[in-house]
Design a protein around this motif. Sequence first.
Motif, PDB file in Angstrom:
ATOM      1  N   CYS A 151       0.327  -1.252   0.191  1.00 20.68           N
ATOM      2  CA  CYS A 151       0.293  -0.013   0.210  1.00 20.68           C
ATOM      3  C   CYS A 151       1.047   1.121   0.031  1.00 20.68           C
ATOM      4  O   CYS A 151       1.848   1.765   0.734  1.00 20.68           O
ATOM      5  N   CYS A 186      -1.463   3.413   9.581  1.00 18.13           N
ATOM      6  CA  CYS A 186      -1.272   2.119   9.150  1.00 18.13           C
ATOM      7  C   CYS A 186      -0.110   1.290   9.275  1.00 18.13           C
ATOM      8  O   CYS A 186       0.363   2.085   8.643  1.00 18.13           O
ATOM      9  N   VAL A 228       0.364  -1.087   7.458  1.00 17.37           N
ATOM     10  CA  VAL A 228       0.592  -1.838   6.459  1.00 17.37           C
ATOM     11  C   VAL A 228       1.762  -1.213   5.410  1.00 17.37           C
ATOM     12  O   VAL A 228       2.623  -1.999   5.045  1.00 17.37           O
ATOM     13  N   PRO A 229       1.649   0.114   4.681  1.00 21.26           N
ATOM     14  CA  PRO A 229       3.042   0.508   4.109  1.00 21.26           C
ATOM     15  C   PRO A 229       4.600   0.021   4.823  1.00 21.26           C
ATOM     16  O   PRO A 229       5.262   0.077   3.730  1.00 21.26           O
ATOM     17  N   CYS A 262      -2.169   5.546   5.268  1.00 26.56           N
ATOM     18  CA  CYS A 262      -2.908   6.006   6.400  1.00 26.56           C
ATOM     19  C   CYS A 262      -2.484   6.758   7.579  1.00 26.56           C
ATOM     20  O   CYS A 262      -1.085   5.573   8.144  1.00 26.56           O
ATOM     21  N   HIS A 270     -10.316   0.336  -0.865  1.00 23.97           N
ATOM     22  CA  HIS A 270     -10.024   1.813  -0.533  1.00 23.97           C
ATOM     23  C   HIS A 270     -11.259   2.816  -1.910  1.00 23.97           C
ATOM     24  O   HIS A 270     -11.456   2.534  -2.474  1.00 23.97           O
TER      25      HIS A 270
END
Length: 497
Positions: free
Chosen positions: A185, A192, A194-195, A189, A275
């Motif tokens: 990703c 978050c 995840v990235p 955000c 998204h």
Amino acid sequence: MAKQPRSELRRDGDRTEQVSEKIRKRLFIKTYGCQMNVYDSARMTDVLAPLGYQVVDSPRGADMVILNTCHIREKAAEKVFSELGRLRAFKQERRDQGGDMLLAVAGCVAQAEGEEILRRAPQVDIVFGPQTYHRLPEMVARAARAADGRGVLDIDFPVDSKFDHLPEEAAAPGPAAFVSVQEGCDKFCSFCVVPYTRGAEYSRPAAAVIAEARRLVAAGVREITLLGQNVNAYHGEAPGGTPNGTGGGTWGLGRLIRALAEIDGLERLRYTTSHPRDMDDELIAAHGEEEKLMPYLHLPVQSGSDRILAAMNRRHTAADYLRIVERLRQARPDLALSSDFIVGFPGESDRDFADTLKLIQDVGFAQAYSFKYSPRPGTPAAVEDSQLAEPVKAERLAGLQQLLGAQALAFNAACVGRDLPVLLERPGRKAGQLVGRSPFMQSVHVGVPEVAMARLAGRILPVRIDSAHPNSLAGSLLVDDAPQAAAGGRTMARITA
Ligand code: 5AD
Ligand code: SF4
């Protein structure tokens, strides 16, 4: 690693089991978190199969244990360390028996904590991230050789994708399967991880996805869910590398769905997680035009307050979200919507929270997931001064879940008396029961005669919905006994034997 006896009796708790000669090495994988991890665990099994590993259902006595971890919320790392403490005893037991147990930590906690895991849990042999598991055979060999007892660490983000190196899926799929089409990703955000743990966005070439889907359908799969952390940001290379005129040689998710829908024998398509920013015209149109695309969409909004959405770096407003929902419902009026919500984000006021409740009321969700904000190390929101007190978060979560729960129950209750096509996936907990999914993603429990269980599993059949619960439906199977019935439509009879 010690050589395994070819056949032996193994005692697991109070269960004694004949381990077949073919199971040369026992592999236990514990999977935490999202469907992407479920998919990754299945692929790890495929990668390890040529080395003789077969999946077993208990870590005790296993030759290799993998914890495929999730870092998205709460004390993920602490949970992993306490699980590793329990596994240390099993590893010692194996050693006392003259064998060994390779202990591996995979997934997003491995990616985030890396070396720290080897330092704090020296019983761990291998630590690897979500992008390197295609190298597992090499890691296993290195771990087996490591005379100094030092663990193997592989948490790179390799330049070439793991998908170029993974073997074809070996495990026999059920009637519903996942296909990973996109990973990582670039949205960042502010709450978050995840990235940071999954890395930059990557889309698999469309031809590779289509080939995998064809193989799955040939093996009996009826429903495919396309997976990605940001699945509708998909922009995979078009088959044959030919530009399609709109994307400079790449396909978006809508185009990919249309191509997959052409596969004979594939009955249902879904995708998750999307998204709002990436809901493009082609994808919205696919919801209206592509019958195989199921009328259910998980579209996380996180908050209904524009102030909080901006602080979250979501790059959409509440009104943007409502507009997208309206367009989707124009395309597919019966679309069931699901979402993710975070309450208690830093700086969230009573008014912001009220805006979230208002958005929920405006949309009407069929289902939803909601969480208290949990500061994740390394993310911008975690260092905000305006963190909220735990009791405030808890109170807001309870209020939000009450509203969402009432909406879910109302959605389910509206299905009572309807006949829904259900993909019967697996036996339920009770005898004489199959569990499947409706088009709207509801779990449906269906009573069937024991003798018919095997014959009916894996089929999509009409079910009369008899009762509704907060998270599931129950119904009885119908046979279409007069498909040619005149204009009045079909008559259905309940299966009794
Ligand atoms: N705190 C609480 N919830 C979170 N999520 C992601 N990060 C956090 C966090 N730090 C939730 C989001 C996301 C879902 C998968 O998990 O709602 O959509
Ligand atoms: Fe996390 Fe936001 Fe990316 Fe979703 S879009 S994975 S919430 S950073």
